[in-house]
Scaffold this motif. Structure first.
Motif, short mmCIF file in Angstrom:
data_model
loop_
_atom_site.label_atom_id
_atom_site.label_comp_id
_atom_site.label_asym_id
_atom_site.label_seq_id
_atom_site.Cartn_x
_atom_site.Cartn_y
_atom_site.Cartn_z
N THR A 272 -0.59 11.81 -6.49
CA THR A 272 -0.82 12.81 -5.44
C THR A 272 0.48 13.02 -4.66
OG1 THR A 272 -3.09 12.00 -5.22
CG2 THR A 272 -2.26 13.45 -3.48
N ASP A 273 1.05 14.23 -4.74
CA ASP A 273 2.36 14.49 -4.13
C ASP A 273 2.34 14.33 -2.61
OD1 ASP A 273 3.64 14.99 -6.53
OD2 ASP A 273 3.04 17.11 -6.55
N MET A 274 1.22 14.69 -1.99
CA MET A 274 1.13 14.57 -0.54
C MET A 274 1.25 13.10 -0.12
SD MET A 274 -0.89 13.81 2.26
CE MET A 274 -2.59 13.80 1.71
N TYR A 275 0.61 12.21 -0.87
CA TYR A 275 0.71 10.78 -0.58
C TYR A 275 2.15 10.30 -0.76
CZ TYR A 275 -4.42 10.20 -0.66
OH TYR A 275 -5.75 10.27 -0.38
N ARG A 276 2.77 10.75 -1.85
CA ARG A 276 4.14 10.31 -2.14
C ARG A 276 5.10 10.69 -1.02
NH1 ARG A 276 5.69 13.10 -7.38
NH2 ARG A 276 7.60 11.87 -7.17
N ALA A 277 5.03 11.95 -0.61
CA ALA A 277 5.96 12.43 0.42
C ALA A 277 5.79 11.67 1.74
CB ALA A 277 5.76 13.93 0.64
N ASN A 278 4.55 11.53 2.18
CA ASN A 278 4.31 10.87 3.46
C ASN A 278 4.61 9.38 3.39
OD1 ASN A 278 3.43 12.97 5.27
ND2 ASN A 278 1.66 13.19 3.95
N ALA A 279 4.31 8.73 2.26
CA ALA A 279 4.60 7.30 2.11
C ALA A 279 6.10 7.05 2.21
CB ALA A 279 4.06 6.80 0.78
N ILE A 280 6.89 7.94 1.59
CA ILE A 280 8.37 7.80 1.68
C ILE A 280 8.83 7.90 3.12
CG2 ILE A 280 10.51 9.01 1.14
CD1 ILE A 280 9.26 9.73 -1.59
N ARG A 281 8.33 8.88 3.86
CA ARG A 281 8.73 9.06 5.27
C ARG A 281 8.40 7.82 6.10
NH1 ARG A 281 9.63 14.42 7.22
NH2 ARG A 281 9.39 16.01 5.62
N VAL A 282 7.17 7.29 5.91
CA VAL A 282 6.75 6.14 6.72
C VAL A 282 7.53 4.89 6.34
CG1 VAL A 282 4.82 4.66 7.35
CG2 VAL A 282 4.46 7.11 7.05
N LEU A 283 7.68 4.64 5.04
CA LEU A 283 8.39 3.44 4.59
C LEU A 283 9.81 3.40 5.15
CD1 LEU A 283 7.60 2.62 0.84
CD2 LEU A 283 7.62 1.04 2.77
N CYS A 284 10.48 4.53 5.10
CA CYS A 284 11.88 4.57 5.55
C CYS A 284 12.00 4.41 7.06
CB CYS A 284 12.53 5.88 5.10
SG CYS A 284 12.74 5.98 3.31
N TYR B 191 13.48 4.17 -6.28
CA TYR B 191 12.41 5.16 -6.12
C TYR B 191 12.88 6.34 -5.26
CZ TYR B 191 9.50 1.32 -7.85
OH TYR B 191 8.98 0.31 -8.61
N LEU B 192 13.67 6.04 -4.22
CA LEU B 192 14.14 7.10 -3.33
C LEU B 192 15.11 8.03 -4.05
CD1 LEU B 192 14.68 5.03 -0.04
CD2 LEU B 192 12.86 6.65 -0.52
N LYS B 193 15.97 7.45 -4.90
CA LYS B 193 16.89 8.28 -5.67
C LYS B 193 16.13 9.22 -6.59
CE LYS B 193 21.11 5.46 -5.98
NZ LYS B 193 22.02 4.78 -6.92
N GLN B 194 15.08 8.69 -7.20
CA GLN B 194 14.26 9.54 -8.08
C GLN B 194 13.56 10.63 -7.29
OE1 GLN B 194 11.63 6.74 -9.98
NE2 GLN B 194 13.19 5.96 -11.39
N ALA B 195 13.11 10.27 -6.08
CA ALA B 195 12.38 11.24 -5.26
C ALA B 195 13.29 12.39 -4.83
CB ALA B 195 11.80 10.55 -4.03
N SER C 151 0.83 -1.21 0.00
CA SER C 151 0.00 0.00 0.00
C SER C 151 0.86 1.26 0.00
CB SER C 151 -0.93 0.01 1.22
OG SER C 151 -1.82 -1.07 1.18
N LEU C 152 1.93 1.23 0.82
CA LEU C 152 2.81 2.40 0.90
C LEU C 152 3.59 2.60 -0.40
CD1 LEU C 152 4.13 1.98 4.56
CD2 LEU C 152 2.65 3.79 3.72
N MET C 153 4.03 1.49 -1.02
CA MET C 153 4.76 1.61 -2.28
C MET C 153 3.84 2.12 -3.39
SD MET C 153 7.36 -1.66 -2.22
CE MET C 153 8.19 -1.15 -3.72
N LYS C 154 2.58 1.73 -3.30
CA LYS C 154 1.59 2.23 -4.28
C LYS C 154 1.44 3.74 -4.09
CE LYS C 154 -3.23 1.65 -5.68
NZ LYS C 154 -4.51 0.97 -5.38
N ASP C 155 1.35 4.17 -2.82
CA ASP C 155 1.22 5.61 -2.54
C ASP C 155 2.49 6.36 -2.96
OD1 ASP C 155 -1.29 5.28 -1.61
OD2 ASP C 155 -0.83 5.59 0.51
N MET C 156 3.64 5.69 -2.81
CA MET C 156 4.90 6.32 -3.13
C MET C 156 4.98 6.65 -4.64
SD MET C 156 8.67 5.13 -1.87
CE MET C 156 8.90 3.83 -3.05
N ASN C 157 4.27 5.89 -5.46
CA ASN C 157 4.25 6.13 -6.90
C ASN C 157 2.94 6.79 -7.34
OD1 ASN C 157 6.82 4.80 -7.77
ND2 ASN C 157 5.87 3.09 -6.72
N SER C 158 2.19 7.32 -6.37
CA SER C 158 0.91 7.94 -6.66
C SER C 158 1.12 9.27 -7.39
CB SER C 158 0.15 8.17 -5.35
OG SER C 158 -0.95 9.01 -5.56
#
Length: 887
Positions: free
Chosen positions: A120-132, A146-150, A111-118
């Motif tokens: 919606t930028d807000m989803y992407r940013a928060n998903a990265i923080r939580v996943l890490c 994905y993190l390098k691209q972000a 679910s978080l990886m899906k949000d990370m590629n969403s």
């Protein structure tokens, strides 16, 4: 629903009140409410409220059991089906706070990886923080791309989230994050302020262990590519660090210092303040270099923003301690701040004025201070008290007005730290200004009449016992002291009894009255008070000879020359017998940890060669017992000192060896603690061959090999040397470990019959002058110094050459002498131009030694030192000077 808590929000808002929605919430009830997460039709607002309560409980310290945490976690994961943006953000927070275990993380990873590629930028940013925050290093490699691209994403929120996650991951998976250097370097050039700030922070952390890389990074960025004010503040801090570590601000081309100076002309106020603070904190900064920083700080003093005025006056307050003349130009501006509405600003302004003002302005400043002392917090009052103490020592003739001010605020309300600061200040003024003794002691006596702090009462009583008998009329203090026996708790009563005894010992005219009071104390309800009264009556009464009278005074006024922790341990280990306890048997040296732990394995060795935690006396006793049990060393006499272990091998080597130097009057015994770290080997006939060709005054007289050294079983081998008595013999010893190696069968644990001779080169060992000195502290250096014969004093001056600062010089001299710093004088304030260090110790032969070191440093970093030595033996005083001259 819980009842709201009505709380007054601010004194200025007379009737306005606010409510706490969290009053009375219970974990069980909230966990029941969490069942709404399972509803087919999710109520996003209701779910947000429940998550808020759960987060509140977690942040208040409530812990969830494994079952409760798992249930909440799985229930929370069901909320991913909701499209509500606010609820999704709360879900991210909840997952991050719960810190799910490795097997549970898999549930939300997709679910978080899906949000990370969403999209919606807000989803992407928060998903990265939580996943890490929740994944391990194995899963990290899967999302690394994905993190390098972000990191180089066009959206600054996403890029910042990835960079902040990198800062966190650097602690757990540094090897992965270091591969992102190119992307982070690109992010440093971003136009977004926060992205540049976070990218610079991460890039510095990646390179922080490589001083050259950090220096190159700072050099490249100081040329103007950093635009973000936050990033510029960071860059200023990194530049200051490079200057401190390399000393590049001294002479010649100074690009780093020029960069700091250029930041004083920046548009952003935070950058200007950071640059000014950095310049003022540089080591060895001159008054000319300070001028531009002082100028911009002076402009901020008249700013309309309280935060700027506060930051400027706080920085100037620190500068005034080391460069008071440089701050003098700001005095007029600071005087206007005394009436500032912000009392913190007013306090810092007036304490800065106290540091920079002249003698004629003292009385005016004291009047202004009296008006607002009751309006400020204790922490700022302490700053004022310390400033007044410094001012009084600077202008001794003004002691009356300053002492009266201190005594007035001593009677006012205040906490322990505040009252302690005042009492300490009065005591220091009494010691350093003889004319202030009578009035100062009277103020302290008045204070203990109504003192609520036991520590301060006992401290004052102890000081009164030392100084009161030396005044013109000691009898006037007896009433205050005996009042403590009647009115106070047992601890203060016991201290008062000791103080009375000191008056009786030094003032013959008071002795009959003291006897009467001490006899009354024998009926006290506390054992300690009765025991002290009985002891002092016995000591002070009877027909005492001159020698006995001297012993009584030594007992009452002499400093305890053994560390309390050593005395306590010796008393605990003392077994009752016909032989009384002998205080001379207590080890006098202060050590933190006498034996080093074996580095090569995770297990701790046992026996005398093992690491012993706790007080040093146990270890010294075990050393002495071990050495006396060896016939070859039995007639060497009393052991004077055992050093801390010196490592002769590096960590993770085949054999771990350290050595302890045992010092006797005429001998030195080297104890080599050996550990075999290879399971397949057994070592036999282990001995250390010592080459003393560079130690002319030592003659090898005995050697004791180690018969067998199995795997992970520490053992000791010894080598003894004879040296001339009364001579500080020094030298370097080369060491080679020699042994017979036998292979061990791993299946049976049996060693082969035949072995092979082998040897292992160890590090060299030095015996230095400090090995002949015990670190023994004194509780009152001044009293100890004055009690020593002035005829034994030897004074000389030395040039110590160019040093980075006074702290380095002080540390070097302490290391050469091997003595114990007293009263915290080994700590040198930053940017100090002069410093005094007090040392004490016992030289071989049980000769007490006290040392006063006075240091000064010039603008060119040249350090000069004045060395004054007093000891029980004038010859030892001369030897201390020889040690420093040759060091």
């Amino acid at each position: 629903m819980a009842q709201p808590l009505v709380v007054k929000k601010d004194d200025d808002l007379d009737e306005e009140e606010y409510y706490s929605p969290f009053l009375g919430i219970e974990k069980g009830a909230v966990l029941q409410e969490a069942r709404v997460f399972h509803d087919p039709q999710l109520d996003a607002r209701r779910c947000c409220q429940v998550i808020t309560k759960l987060l509140y409980l977690l942040n208040q310290g409530d812990t969830f059991t494994k079952v409760e945490a798992t249930e909440v976690f799985f229930a929370t994961t069901k909320l991913f089906q909701s499209k509500d943006a606010g609820l999704r953000r709360m879900v991210y927070l909840m997952i991050k706070e719960l810190s799910p275990s490795a097997d549970e993380v898999i549930i939300v990873t997709s679910s978080l990886m899906k949000d990370m590629n969403s999209k919606t930028d807000m989803y992407r940013a928060n998903a990265i923080r939580v996943l890490c925050r929740i994944i391990d290093s194995t899963l990290l490699t899967q999302i690394e791309r994905y993190l390098k691209q972000a990191i180089v994403d066009k959206n600054p929120v996403v890029a910042s989230a990835a960079l902040v996650s990198g800062i966190y991951l650097l602690q757990t998976s540094p090897e992965v994050v270091k591969r992102w250097s190119n992307e982070v370097q690109e992010a440093v050039q971003s136009r977004a302020a926060l992205v540049q700030f976070h990218a610079l922070a991460l890039l510095h952390q990646i390179r922080q262990n490589d001083r050259l890389a950090v220096s190159k990074l700072v050099t490249s960025l100081t040329r103007g590519s950093v635009r973000s004010p936050l990033a510029q503040c960071l860059l200023i801090r990194y530049t200051s660090q490079v200057i401190r570590e390399s000393g590049v601000n001294q002479g010649g081309d100074r690009p780093f210092f020029d960069f700091l100076e250029s930041c004083l002309r920046n548009k952003a106020e935070m950058v200007i303040l950071e640059a000014a603070r950095a310049i003022t904190e540089l080591n060895g900064v001159t008054s000319r270099e300070l001028t531009p920083a002082i100028t911009v700080l002076q402009l901020f003093l008249s700013s309309s923003k309280p935060v700027l005025r506060f930051a400027a006056v706080r920085t100037l307050n620190k500068v005034a301690s080391t460069h008071p003349l440089a701050v003098t130009n700001c005095n007029i501006d600071m005087e206007s701040l005394i009436s500032d509405q912000n009392r913190s600003i007013a306090t810092l302004a007036i304490t800065t004025l106290l540091k920079t003002g002249n003698e004629s302005s003292v009385d005016r400043l004291m009047k202004q201070m009296t008006n607002f002392m009751s309006d400020i917090a204790d922490e700022f009052k302490i700053v004022v008290v310390e400033a007044i103490r410094s001012l009084c020592l600077k202008f001794p003739l003004k002691y009356r007005s300053l002492m009266n001010f201190l005594s007035n605020i001593l009677r006012e309300e205040g906490g322990f730290e505040y009252k302690k600061a005042i009492v300490d200040s009065i005591i220091i003024l009494i010691r350093d200004i003889p004319d202030a003794k009578e009035s100062g002691l009277f103020h302290l006596c008045e204070f203990i009449e109504d003192c609520e702090f036991t520590y301060l009462s006992t401290q004052i009583l102890h000081f009164l016992g030392n100084e009161g008998p030396k005044t013109s009329d000691p009898s006037k203090y007896i009433r205050y002291i005996y009042n403590r026996v009647i009115l106070e708790n047992a601890t203060v009563r016991a201290s008062a009894v000791s103080t009375l005894a000191k008056f009786g010992a030094l003032v013959d005219s008071l002795k009959p009255r003291i006897f009467v009071l001490l006899r009354r104390c024998m009926f006290d309800g506390d054992d300690e008070v009765r025991d002290r009264a009985t002891l002092y009556l016995k000591l002070l009464g009877g027909e005492a000879t001159v020698g006995e009278t001297k012993d009584v005074n030594e007992f009452l006024f002499g400093s305890l020359d053994v560390p309390l922790v050593n005395l306590e341990t010796s008393l605990r280990n003392y077994e009752p017998s016909d032989a009384p306890f002998d205080i001379s048997s207590v080890p006098k040296e202060t050590k933190s940890q006498p034996l080093a732990e074996k580095k090569s394995t995770g297990k701790k060795p046992t026996g005398p060669a093992s690491a012993v935690s706790g007080p040093v006396s146990t270890v010294d006793a075990s050393y002495e017992k071990l050495l006396s049990s060896i016939p070859e060393f039995a007639d060497f006499g009393k052991l004077f000192k055992s050093s801390t272990p010196v490592e002769l091998t590096e960590a993770e080597t085949e054999y771990s060896v350290n050595v302890v130097k045992h010092i006797y009057d005429g001998h030195v015994v080297l104890q080599y603690n050996c550990t075999n770290t290879i399971p397949e080997q057994l070592l036999e006939q282990v001995v250390v061959f010592v080459d003393a060709s560079e130690a002319d005054e030592f003659l090898e007289v005995a050697s004791k090999p180690l018969e067998s050294l199995p795997y992970d079983s520490p053992g000791q081998t010894f080598v003894a040397f004879e040296k001339p008595e009364g001579v500080i013999a020094t030298g370097k010893f080369s060491n080679i470990l020699k042994f017979i190696v036998k292979e061990v069968d791993p299946s049976t644990g049996e060693a082969e019959d035949d072995g092979v001779e082998d040897e292992y080169q160890l590090e060299d060992l030095e015996i230095v002058s400090a090995d002949y000195m015990l670190k023994v502290g004194v509780s009152n250096f001044r009293n100890a110094w004055e009690s020593m014969d002035p005829e034994s004093e030897r004074v000389d001056e030395y040039g110590l050459g160019v040093r980075e600062g006074l702290a380095e010089a002080v540390s070097a001299v302490i290391g050469i002498l091997g003595m114990q710093p007293c009263e915290g004088t080994d700590a040198v304030p930053s940017n100090s131009r002069s410093h005094t260090c007090l040392l004490s110790g016992v030289f071989i032969g049980n000769v007490k030694v006290l040392v006063r070191l006075s240091f000064g440093i010039t603008s060119s970093k040249e350090v000069a030192m004045k060395l004054a030595v007093r000891s029980d033996d004038p010859e030892i005083s001369d030897k201390i000077h020889e040690i420093v001259a040759n060091g």
